[in-house]
Write an enzyme that holds these catalytic residues in place. Structure first.
Site, PDB file in Angstrom:
ATOM      1  N   HIS A 245       1.189  27.317 -18.834  1.00 29.51           N
ATOM      2  CA  HIS A 245       1.690  28.691 -18.726  1.00 29.51           C
ATOM      3  C   HIS A 245       0.673  29.564 -17.996  1.00 29.51           C
ATOM      4  O   HIS A 245      -0.534  29.358 -18.088  1.00 29.51           O
ATOM      5  CB  HIS A 245       1.957  29.282 -20.116  1.00 29.51           C
TER       6      HIS A 245
ATOM      7  N   ARG B 281     -16.328  17.044 -23.077  1.00 28.87           N
ATOM      8  CA  ARG B 281     -17.528  16.860 -22.264  1.00 28.87           C
ATOM      9  C   ARG B 281     -17.976  15.407 -22.412  1.00 28.87           C
ATOM     10  O   ARG B 281     -17.645  14.726 -23.397  1.00 28.87           O
ATOM     11  CB  ARG B 281     -18.640  17.812 -22.693  1.00 28.87           C
TER      12      ARG B 281
END
Length: 254
Positions: free
Chosen positions: A134, A201
């Site tokens: 979105h 990460r």
């Protein structure tokens, strides 16, 4: 006063339970989708040995979905190409799934633009992969009414995607990558890496020069030697620890 057990009613309940389980197993077998028994679905390509388990999730845009060979698509897995059904998406496939891919129960792969999943990728349950997100540029318009942003997604071969992981638009996941459960992946992930967290990460990586850094805490599993029979494995399982240690020492002697 103890009540007398109604053995006839108990027998009927057990019989009914068995009938329900047998009936549901039949429904699962009959309702599954394969290249030989596609039902109402007309996938752009579907390799031999691939099966979509029943009950199915939402599936549309099948002409633009290419499924490789020997894939296992779990129960309630959503596979969609395009924003909605009955769109003409052009001549090229939108969602490509390679050979030997496993998609766990309840996973979603939403391909409004190109999504590619390489060979031999394994997904845990409830993984969410999407090429659309979105937008919220206009502060006055409801977010759900604003035109979404779309970016291609690619997942290299040999990856393991843990339970509940989310792969966001624009993600480019390398080869033989581990995505930890619940991780949220965006951007590029190098080959032979382990990623975790939200946003994800790199927490461990393998390179030819340095091996795994940081080093692995446990030794690699030893595969079962070729030619070992199930009977031999059962016999080994019954050995006590002392005998097993003695046999290992004998095997290690020159």
């Amino acid at each position: 006063m103890l009540k007398r057990k109604n053995t006839f009613s108990s027998w009927r309940r057990r019989l009914a339970q068995r009938a329900v389980h047998a009936g549901w197993a039949w429904v699962q077998r009959t309702g599954s989708v394969t290249a030989d028994r596609p039902g109402r679905f007309r996938f752009g390509a579907m390799g031999t040995g691939t099966r979509l388990a029943f009950p199915l999730g939402t599936v549309f845009g099948e002409p633009w979905i290419h499924l490789g060979a020997h894939c296992i698509i779990g129960e309630q897995v959503t596979l969609t190409a395009g924003l909605m059904p009955d769109l003409d998406l052009g001549p090229e496939p939108i969602l490509r799934i390679g050979d030997g891919v496993v998609l766990g129960r309840g996973s979603h792969v939403i391909a409004d633009t190109t999504v590619t999943i390489g060979d031999d990728c394994y997904f845990g349950p409830y993984v969410y992969v999407t090429s659309t997100n979105h937008s919220y540029d206009d502060p006055h318009e409801p977010i759900g009414k604003q035109w979404p942003r779309m970016e291609p997604v690619s997942i290299g071969p040999g990856c393991w995607i843990g339970t509940g992981a989310v792969i966001l638009p624009g993600a480019r996941v390398g080869r033989n990558v581990v995505v930890a459960a619940g991780a949220v992946v965006r951007g590029a992930v190098p080959d032979h890496a382990v990623v975790a967290g939200a946003p994800a990460r790199v927490v461990r990586r393998w390179t030819p020069a340095d091996g795994w850094q940081p080093p692995l805490r446990t030794p690699a599993p030893v595969p079962i030697p070729e030619g070992v029979t199930p009977e031999q494995l059962l016999a080994l399982a019954e050995l006590d620890e002392e005998t097993a240690t003695r046999l290992a020492e004998l095997d290690a002697e020159p």
